[in-house]
Design an enzyme around this catalytic site. Structure first.
Site, PDB file in Angstrom:
ATOM      1  N   SER A 111       0.797  -1.232   0.000  1.00 28.34           N
ATOM      2  CA  SER A 111       0.000   0.000   0.000  1.00 28.34           C
ATOM      3  C   SER A 111       0.830   1.282   0.000  1.00 28.34           C
ATOM      4  O   SER A 111       0.288   2.369  -0.194  1.00 28.34           O
ATOM      5  CB  SER A 111      -0.950   0.011   1.207  1.00 28.34           C
ATOM      6  N   LYS A 112       2.142   1.168   0.229  1.00 27.05           N
ATOM      7  CA  LYS A 112       2.990   2.359   0.219  1.00 27.05           C
ATOM      8  C   LYS A 112       3.888   2.385  -1.012  1.00 27.05           C
ATOM      9  O   LYS A 112       5.039   2.809  -0.961  1.00 27.05           O
ATOM     10  CB  LYS A 112       3.817   2.425   1.500  1.00 27.05           C
ATOM     11  N   ASN A 113       3.314   1.952  -2.100  1.00 23.02           N
ATOM     12  CA  ASN A 113       4.051   1.846  -3.354  1.00 23.02           C
ATOM     13  C   ASN A 113       3.405   2.782  -4.371  1.00 23.02           C
ATOM     14  O   ASN A 113       2.244   2.618  -4.727  1.00 23.02           O
ATOM     15  CB  ASN A 113       3.981   0.384  -3.828  1.00 23.02           C
ATOM     16  N   ASP A 144      -3.224   2.361   7.954  1.00 28.21           N
ATOM     17  CA  ASP A 144      -2.200   3.371   8.239  1.00 28.21           C
ATOM     18  C   ASP A 144      -2.784   4.747   7.956  1.00 28.21           C
ATOM     19  O   ASP A 144      -2.850   5.167   6.804  1.00 28.21           O
ATOM     20  CB  ASP A 144      -0.948   3.143   7.376  1.00 28.21           C
TER      21      ASP A 144
END
Length: 331
Positions: A111-113, A144
């Site tokens: 998800s942090k890409n 997050d």
């Protein structure tokens, strides 16, 4: 996403697949003397050797699309893989709804890409359908609350497709859950700036909202920063809003030593001095006193900064002295 796990038990290398026997793999070329050689697994090298091969031949096929699945699983941040996958989707006329499901699954794993969110954005643009984006980003933010990429995608979808209707309610819930959530405060400003607007009534309403949150947690940088942002839209400025002035002075009188309160009082002094209001309590002497308190007691980690700010006020003081002297000589 990785190249290890239970699925590897059933993995068949591309070099051993009969349906790929017509393709000559292209090994990675790092030059004769590579500075840093990255160690890849045999599976990784196999997949990417075949990916480079179809990329060079510009093959547009279902098997190439499946190959990008494996390449993404091994490295979901590879821009070239995602771009070629988009080329394949268009060339093959693939079902973009299925692709939305696919990239959602990848997002949940990574998800942090940036690349996965960009791929999602392109698909939504192609479909002109943003109906799933608020739920998708909400779920990512539950995992997050400060996921920058999820917030960026959410803001894009809201602004592009006009999805502002319930966003303030969403933001308010996040701030209620965690009043220090800087991302939620930023989103509140985004909604105000791009949708609700900064009418006098809205400005005062936001000021009251923020002051209530500061009462709850006085040492909360996020709320103080938001208050500054709101007051930029107040015609009276930071130093002219009586509600804010009264609130700050009450905290100060009650021995609140939050660095953010004290810094705010310094800003009030600065604006008042620049306005030339010489009879105000917000003068150079008070600013210097607060700077000293911050540097020596309440924000010592940034003492050099507060000493620097104090020097600025000393220059104000010197200028005031010169002006008074000149006026006296004129008499």
């Amino acid at each position: 996403m990785s190249d290890s796990g239970d699925s590897d038990i059933f993995w068949v290398f591309y070099k051993d697949r009969p349906e790929w026997s017509d393709v000559t793999p292209v090994p990675e070329n790092d030059g004769l003397k590579p500075v840093v050689v990255i160690a890849h697994s045999e599976k990784f090298e196999d997949v990417y050797d075949y990916f480079r091969a179809i990329l060079q031949s510009n093959e547009k096929s279902e098997r190439a699309l499946q190959l990008t699945n494996d390449a993404v699983e091994l490295n979901p941040a590879n821009y070239t893989v995602w771009q070629y996958r988009r080329d394949l989707l268009q060339a093959l006329g693939s079902d973009l709804r299925s692709e939305l499901d696919y990239v959602e699954a990848v997002i949940k794993q990574s998800s942090k890409n940036y690349q996965v969110w960009h791929h999602r954005r392109v698909l939504v643009e192609w479909l002109q359908d943003s109906s799933l984006e608020l739920d998708l980003t909400r779920d990512a933010l539950l995992q997050d609350p400060k996921n920058y990429h999820a917030w960026q995608h959410r803001q894009w979808a809201i602004k592009t497709f006009g999805l502002f209707e319930r966003e303030m309610e969403f933001v308010d819930n996040l701030i209620t859950e965690d009043v220090r959530n800087n991302s939620a405060w930023n989103q509140r400003y985004f909604v105000m700036n791009n949708h609700l607007g900064w009418s006098d009534m809205n400005v005062q309403k936001e000021i009251c909202y923020t002051l209530e949150k500061i009462k709850f947690v006085k040492n909360n940088e996020s709320a103080w920063n938001y208050l500054r942002g709101v007051l930029l839209h107040d015609k009276k400025g930071i130093s002219g809003n009586e509600v804010v002035i009264s609130f700050c002075e009450e905290l100060y009188t009650n021995k609140c030593h939050s660095p953010y309160l004290l810094a705010f009082l310094i800003d009030i002094c600065d604006e008042t001095i620049k306005k030339g209001e010489t009879n105000s309590m917000y003068n150079t002497e008070r600013a210097l006193d607060i700077c000293n308190s911050l540097a020596t007691k309440f924000d010592k980690i940034r003492s050099k900064y507060w000493n620097f700010i104090a020097d600025k006020f000393r220059k104000y003081q010197n200028t005031e002295s010169i002006n008074v002297s000149n006026n006296y000589e004129g008499i």
